[in-house]
Design an enzyme around this catalytic site. Structure first.
Site, PDB file in Angstrom:
ATOM      1  N   ASP A  56       0.828  -1.206   0.000  1.00  7.96           N
ATOM      2  CA  ASP A  56       0.000   0.000   0.000  1.00  7.96           C
ATOM      3  C   ASP A  56       0.865   1.260   0.000  1.00  7.96           C
ATOM      4  OD1 ASP A  56      -2.262   1.879   0.745  1.00  7.96           O
ATOM      5  OD2 ASP A  56      -3.301  -0.037   0.864  1.00  7.96           O
ATOM      6  N   HIS A 115      -3.766   4.994   4.321  1.00  7.87           N
ATOM      7  CA  HIS A 115      -4.469   3.775   3.938  1.00  7.87           C
ATOM      8  C   HIS A 115      -3.794   2.500   4.433  1.00  7.87           C
ATOM      9  CE1 HIS A 115      -6.377   1.172   0.702  1.00  7.87           C
ATOM     10  NE2 HIS A 115      -7.399   1.745   1.297  1.00  7.87           N
ATOM     11  N   SER A 145     -11.653  -2.048   0.909  1.00 11.16           N
ATOM     12  CA  SER A 145     -10.327  -1.942   1.541  1.00 11.16           C
ATOM     13  C   SER A 145     -10.302  -2.611   2.896  1.00 11.16           C
ATOM     14  CB  SER A 145      -9.968  -0.474   1.763  1.00 11.16           C
ATOM     15  OG  SER A 145      -9.538   0.102   0.583  1.00 11.16           O
TER      16      SER A 145
END
Ligand SMILES: *[C@@H]1O[C@H](CO)[C@@H](O)[C@H](O)[C@H]1NC(C)=O
Ligand SMILES: *[C@@H]1O[C@H](CO)[C@@H](O)[C@H](O)[C@H]1NC(C)=O
Ligand SMILES: [Ca+2]
Ligand SMILES: [Ca+2]
Length: 591
Positions: free
Chosen positions: A161, A202, A376
């Site tokens: 990520d 994230h 996600s």
């Protein structure tokens, strides 16, 4: 109306009879209080025909008397000689025992028996679905897997990520620098780049879901809270085929599970997938990773629901080497961002409408957030559950893990209008794959699992465009497919407006799977050039017989894309990436 009234009357009467004691069932056991010591108790018992079975637990002067001549489980209290024991001057008190109905409260007692001091523990609603007040009626049974002793010990997970905050107080304990790399900065430190917009939150959010430390008075409890967690920082820069391929190949003998919550743009008009290097990296991973057992790649299925996107146009989620994971809301509703497609294997809880809860997890700058959303969320939850599963059985191959998910995931109360049972008895949907994951069933099945036989690949070139008659390569024992896992259809299609096409595949057993749905924003005239569609809906069926491909072209009138497209940026927590498309050069079907 009448029926309801009648039921109400009955209930009232039941309640009354319980109060008056009429329904009681009497046993042939008495509790008797005698203060003169055990010998006196023995004498009293003998006088009335009882046997003294001794003191009742730790209660002084209370004895357990048994009378063998009394009818067991009588519906009336005993008269005759039994009346006299109550009148005996040496007996202070006596009571014939009645049966008290007791129901085991599994669903209430078990979850309550685990308590962590992490401040957000009680907000982790998706772990507490068994609580009676919870709107999520079916549980992912993560706590039950913990109670069986599986917490991810010695399993290594990495998050591909925008980096992870390795010194976050809830990550530092399980952080593993050997499971980490910074592809964007070309060094070993995956710490995210900090900016005022907090663009790179994230990866840190995904990492906490998997392996935040338990009972450390901080934030949350990770699904695999004793697993090791690393981060591969690769989204904070230009993403190329090489960047992806490198990321998938970081320490494949050391890292067990790679979790990816990103993919091509979810704009409802992109068709994009792994390039040649990344394709090879996937193949290397499943062949050589984990010392030959195969790396586990878990992938978020996509957040383009509102744009009418379909995850069959995302070559990462539709790869047979990735475990594609969908989301459902706390009420089991279809989330607005959900993308349907035939390669989805399983589903976890995640966010939904504004009044439905989101996911709590670790956040950038040592914080904790309760607003992690979208698919996600779902890939890291499954990465965590697979970590528990590998702890239960270190010898599982990449295909064993997929088989376990197919076998143990359940439709439960997840709402979809396309649930069907395939010819092998698996219930499956294009929204949710085989359904909600079940961590306990995963570890239980894993601990007694026998590795599946080697994968056979049978490739057929169709004699006609839309149907194929196959034996499943039974003439060649090295390729013969007896039970289907993945079915891949490689398609060349020329069309003036790609979004108007819908494709269905029907198996010899009659199972129909939608390989492509219409996408209203896809006005491309590029068609499909050797695009691979993949379906898991035929899992366990026989390959032999006639397969039919149905292609439907329904010319559509475009609605204004601006109006429907405005939600994209705000909610797109599954990070999109931009990349040119590539084309390979042959046409066939792979089973
Ligand atoms: C968490 O720690 C507390 C002490 O702070 C302890 O009483 C409790 O049993 C621990 N919970 C678990 C599940 O280990
Ligand atoms: C399929 O092939 C078999 C022989 O391999 C033949 O008997 C059968 O008629 C064929 N069916 C179709 C629909 O072509
Ligand atoms: Ca914690
Ligand atoms: Ca998508």
């Amino acid at each position: 109306m009448r029926l309801l009234l009648f039921a109400a009357v009955l209930l009232t009467r039941c309640a009354r009879s319980a109060v008056s004691g009429h329904g009681d069932v009497y046993t042939n056991h008495w509790a008797v209080r005698v203060t003169g010591g055990p010998q006196q108790a023995d004498r009293v018992a003998a006088k009335y025909g009882y046997v003294n079975l001794g003191q009742i637990g730790s209660l002084d002067h209370h004895y357990h008397f048994h009378h063998s001549r009394v009818v067991r489980r009588a519906a009336y209290s005993q008269k005759g000689p039994h009346r006299f024991i109550h009148m005996d001057p040496e007996v202070e008190w006596a009571q014939q025992q009645i049966i008290k109905p007791r129901v085991k409260r599994f669903t209430q007692n078990e979850p309550n028996s685990v308590h962590f001091n992490d401040p957000k523990w009680s907000n982790m609603w998706y772990i507490h679905c068994n609580d009676r007040t919870s709107p999520c009626r079916s549980d992912m049974n993560v706590m039950a897997a913990w109670q069986r002793g599986y917490t991810g010990k010695n399993v290594v997970v990495t998050i591909m990520d925008d980096g992870i905050e390795r010194n976050h107080p809830d990550l530092v304990q399980n952080y593993d620098h050997l499971a980490s790399y910074d592809i964007n900065g070309n060094d070993h430190d995956p710490t995210p780049r900090y900016d005022f917009r907090n663009e790179n939150i994230h990866g840190t959010r995904c990492a906490g879901e998997v392996a935040a430390a338990a009972n450390n008075s901080h934030c949350i409890v990770g699904i695999a809270f004793n697993a090791r967690i690393g981060g591969i920082r690769m989204l904070d820069g230009d993403v190329t085929d090489m960047v992806e391929a490198k990321s998938l190949g970081i320490r494949p003998d050391y890292i067990d599970i790679y979790s990816a919550s990103w993919g091509p743009k979810d704009d409802g008009k992109t068709v994009d997938g792994p390039g040649p290097l990344t394709k090879q990296a996937f193949e290397q991973g499943i062949k050589r990773g984990r010392k030959g057992l195969g790396s586990i790649f878990v992938w978020a299925s996509g957040n383009g629901g509102r744009q009418g996107d379909h995850c069959s146009c995302d070559g990462y989620t539709s790869s047979i080497y990735t475990i594609s994971i969908s989301s459902t809301t706390e009420h089991g509703n279809r989330p607005w961002y959900l993308e349907a497609c035939s390669s989805i294997i399983a589903t976890t809880y995640s966010s939904g409408e504004f009044n439905e809860r989101r996911i709590v997890t670790t956040d950038l700058r040592h914080r904790c957030t309760d607003s992690h959303t979208g698919t996600s969320v779902s890939a890291p939850i499954v990465a965590g559950i697979v970590a528990l599963t590998l702890e239960a059985n270190r010898l599982l191959t990449w295909r064993d893990v997929q088989h376990l998910l197919v076998k143990t995931s359940r439709p439960v109360h997840l709402k979809a209008d396309d649930w069907k049972t395939n010819a092998a008895g698996h219930r499956v949907s294009h929204l949710y794959g085989f359904g909600l994951v079940d961590a306990e069933a995963m570890v239980v099945e894993a601990s007694k699992w026998t590795t599946v036989p080697p994968q056979h690949i049978c490739t057929q070139i169709p004699e006609r465009q839309t149907s194929i008659n196959t034996t499943g390569c039974s003439e060649n024992p090295g390729q013969h497919v007896s039970y289907l896992e993945h079915v891949v259809v490689r398609v060349i299609m020329v069309h003036q407006r790609r979004g108007d096409l819908e494709i269905n595949l029907i198996s010899p057993s009659g199972t129909k799977s939608q390989l492509l749905a219409k996408r209203q924003f896809d006005s491309s005239n590029e068609g499909f050039r050797n695009w691979e569609f993949m379906s898991v809906h035929f899992w366990g069926e026989s390959a032999e017989g006639t397969w039919t491909l149905e292609v439907t072209d329904t010319p559509s009138k475009l609605r204004n894309p601006e109006v429907l497209g405005k939600y994209t940026e705000r909610y797109n927590s599954r990070k999109p990436l931009k990349k040119p498309q590539r084309v390979d050069a042959y046409s066939s079907w792979d089973f």
